[in-house]
Structure formats: structure tokens, C-alpha cells
Design an enzyme around this catalytic site. Sequence first.
Site, PDB file in Angstrom:
ATOM      1  CE  LYS A 278      45.256  32.660  42.187  1.00 28.10           C
ATOM      2  NZ  LYS A 278      44.038  33.475  42.001  1.00 28.10           N
TER       3      LYS A 278
ATOM      4  CB  SER B  55      45.288  35.644  39.330  1.00 30.24           C
ATOM      5  OG  SER B  55      44.471  35.531  40.479  1.00 30.24           O
TER       6      SER B  55
ATOM      7  CB  SER C 243      41.285  35.626  40.158  1.00 32.78           C
ATOM      8  OG  SER C 243      41.856  36.855  39.788  1.00 32.78           O
TER       9      SER C 243
END
Length: 478
Positions: free
Chosen positions: A76, A152, A176
Site C-alpha cells: 500500500k 483506504s 481501512s
Amino acid sequence: MTDTSIPAGRDAVALAADVRAGITDPAEVLETAVARIEALDPALNAMVSTRFDEARAEVAAGLPDGPLRGVPIVIKNLGTEVAGQPASDGSRLFADVVATVDSTVVQRYKAAGMIVLGTTNVPELGKTTTTESLLHGPCHNPWDTAYSTGGSSGGSAAAVASGMVPVAHATDGGGSIRIPAAMCGLVGLKPSRGRVPSWPHPAALAAPISYHHAVTTTVRDSAALLDAVAGHVPGDAYGAPTPRRPFLDEVGREPGVLRIGVLRTAPGPFPTDPECTAAVDRTTDHLAGLGHELDELDLGIDVIEAMRTVGDIMGASLRASIEDRLAALGRELRADDLEPWTVAILDNAASLTAPAVARALQTAQRIGWQVADVFTAGGFDVILLPTLPATTPELGFLDVTDPQSMWTRSSMFSAATGMFNVSGQPAISLPAGVDARGMPVGVQLVADYAREDLLLRLAGQLEAAAPWPAVAPGFARW
């Protein structure tokens, strides 16, 4: 959707076993993953950078003989460093930043023998529950490209749900990991506070509520990746107790008869979609069939207070990050540096005083005690509730250019997850069927602090009783 010489149907644990047995070669696995990314990413926009040549060189030089040798993974692109890769955090203000070191989690993935192939799409600075930044553009859900992947960790979830890679790194500051897992039909575990280190990012005041781990297709992959990265770095402010045995050994182990507290609707001010409640009901039926005791539960948490606490802690951290970046650039904030939604959060944080931030941290501790009481004084082993109060939205519903709508809409999707970031207990989202549109729906299981072992046992039992698709319809499994 893509041709591959690797047979379908294997998760990361099985893939690593085949590499160890000589059935599959890491170079072959690498090229399969590269081909899948190149074929699928143009439609999904899951990746923001790749390091294929560097990965080829690492494979050619010989990967470490770790437990996940030869398994490809993507990282990520938020608060996590991959040396030589962009570290934009989804923001135009940070667009030219390049990482100079590997974060501890990346170092540990590599030490486990994993092949790091690049970094994944995120919303700007992780501040919303969809992945639609103005810098990188929207990430599309493999189940239906008109829909959000959540945020996210949306790029990571799209990469796994489409079969680009079997597993992906993710982080969770208010849901997230679990939100994208629910929207993309994946397993998403937020570990206990202090279980996985964040070095070299202290994350300022966000450290008590921000967590590293992964999104996966199977429970055992989540356990195996947690084994690879768990363990504090000397000097960490938080460190979870060392588990009694490897987390992977917990999957398949009988959990015993558990007392499970059930919330059929998500706590808080937002109405719960009937399809999300139906997912809880389906899971309740499975759990009852497995012999567990289920009782309705009143969690007793002020969700608005918990959400305000997350907002204040994360807002103060955001303010520090922006001020530090502008100081490094030697200039003031410009109109096109940040998205309107991020500016709204930053403006809201500008009024925070030191006592207000201290009170937010104190509130986080009180909420931690309240959730712990459910397990200690209340006598429950696990909490079951919806991961989300609403089903997956279409892209554009969460519009970062419209802050007024975002205050309510983005908050809605973290209403059932953020409180456990504040409290510190581990929580896992599991696939629990689909809604009328064919989009995945998730349920969330929560255990007492440092009881990932119990969550993994129960999640593995549910997976065996009610298996879910490994990837979105039409995509190739590993």
C-alpha cells in the site's frame, strides 16, 4: 481472464509450499504476476508504481529461504516505504517523494522470501473510505468496475480480488483494511495495537489508532502474513504480547464453544442496510450450527464520540504532516496541493488545542476499557456485527471535491469499524455473501486484546463451513 502457466486454486500458503517442493519456480510465479498486473490494471487502476525489473533481479540473485518464498505481494502506497518507489500517499503535495528505505513490514516480507512487485492506489493521505484520489484517479472494484473498492486500502483489495497477486499489504486507521475487504469479498484482519510495527513512520499522534497488516483470500494467508511481520521494533511505543504459537497454527484449531455477542445492526447514527443485517443473520446461523452460543449485545459505545476521537487524533497528525512537508519545501500551501476534502479536514484540525488532543487520547483509552468490559465483565468471547452499515457505493458517491457531502457519507462507512481502532482490539472482516446487485457484503468479528489467535480459529471454522469465492467472478485464482 488471463492465461497463466500456474494452475488455479492456490492461496499464498499453498503457492509457497509448491515453491518449496520444486513444483513451481519463483521466476515463473513472478512472470505470471507481472502478466496479470499488466493485463488487468489498465481497467482497475490498482497500482501506482511497479518494480518488475528490481524483483526479477532479486529472484535471480536468490530469495531468502523464508516461509513465503516466491509469493508475490504489493504494498500500500501510504505510510509504508519501498526503497526506490514513489511515496506520494495519494497526494499531489507529496507526488515527487521517493522512498529511500524499506519499512520494517517490507523488510520482513522480503526476509520471508516474498517478491515485492510495487505499490497500490490509495485516497489522498488515507482520509476517506473510497480510493478515488485526484492524483491517481479512481480504483475500480473487480466485482463491478462501476463500484468503489473502499478505502483506504482500495488498490490492495482490487489487486487481490482480481487475482493480480494472492495477497497485499494494507493499513487500517479507521477501517481501512476491513472496509475494502468487505467491499471486495476478501479477508481483512486489523491486528491488535502494537502487533505490527510502523517504522520508519512514527505516525505522530495517529500511532494509537493506525495498524499494518494485509488483505487476503483465505484466513490462513492472513495468519501466515501476520507471522511474517508481527513483533515490535525496539523503542516502539506499543508492543502486543508474544503469541503462544505461530498464528498459522491457530487456523484449523478448534475454537471451542464460544459465547458470541451479536449486533444485527451497526451501532451509531446511520441506518443499517437490510442486506448488511442479512449477512449477520446468515453468519449467526452458521455459528449456531457450529455449536456456539449467541446472544444479542448492546455494545454501549458512543459511536459519535469514537468517530470524533478518530477525527481529532488523525486530524492533529495530518496537520503535523502537512506543516512538516511545507517546511521541507520552504513554501506556503497552494490551492492545488490538496483535495478539497483534505483541506476541510485540515481546516477543522486547525482549531484543535493541545488540551483537546489530550482529551481525545484519554477518550480513546476509556473506549478501550469499555470494549474490554464486553469480554471481561460481560463474559463474551467474540463480538459479531456488520463490517459496514451500507452496501458498496458506486464510484463518485464519495466525492472528494464536495466536502459538505463527505462529512456524512465517508463517516458512514467507518461507523462500525473505527471504534475498534480507538479501542485497540483485533477485528476481522470476512465475506458473508452478496447483495441483490451481486456485490460482496462482509461481517466483522472482534476479540479481546491480543486474541488474534481466537479470531483466526473462529474465522477458519467459518471459512470451512461457509466458503467464499477467492476472487471476483470472471477472474483467475492463483
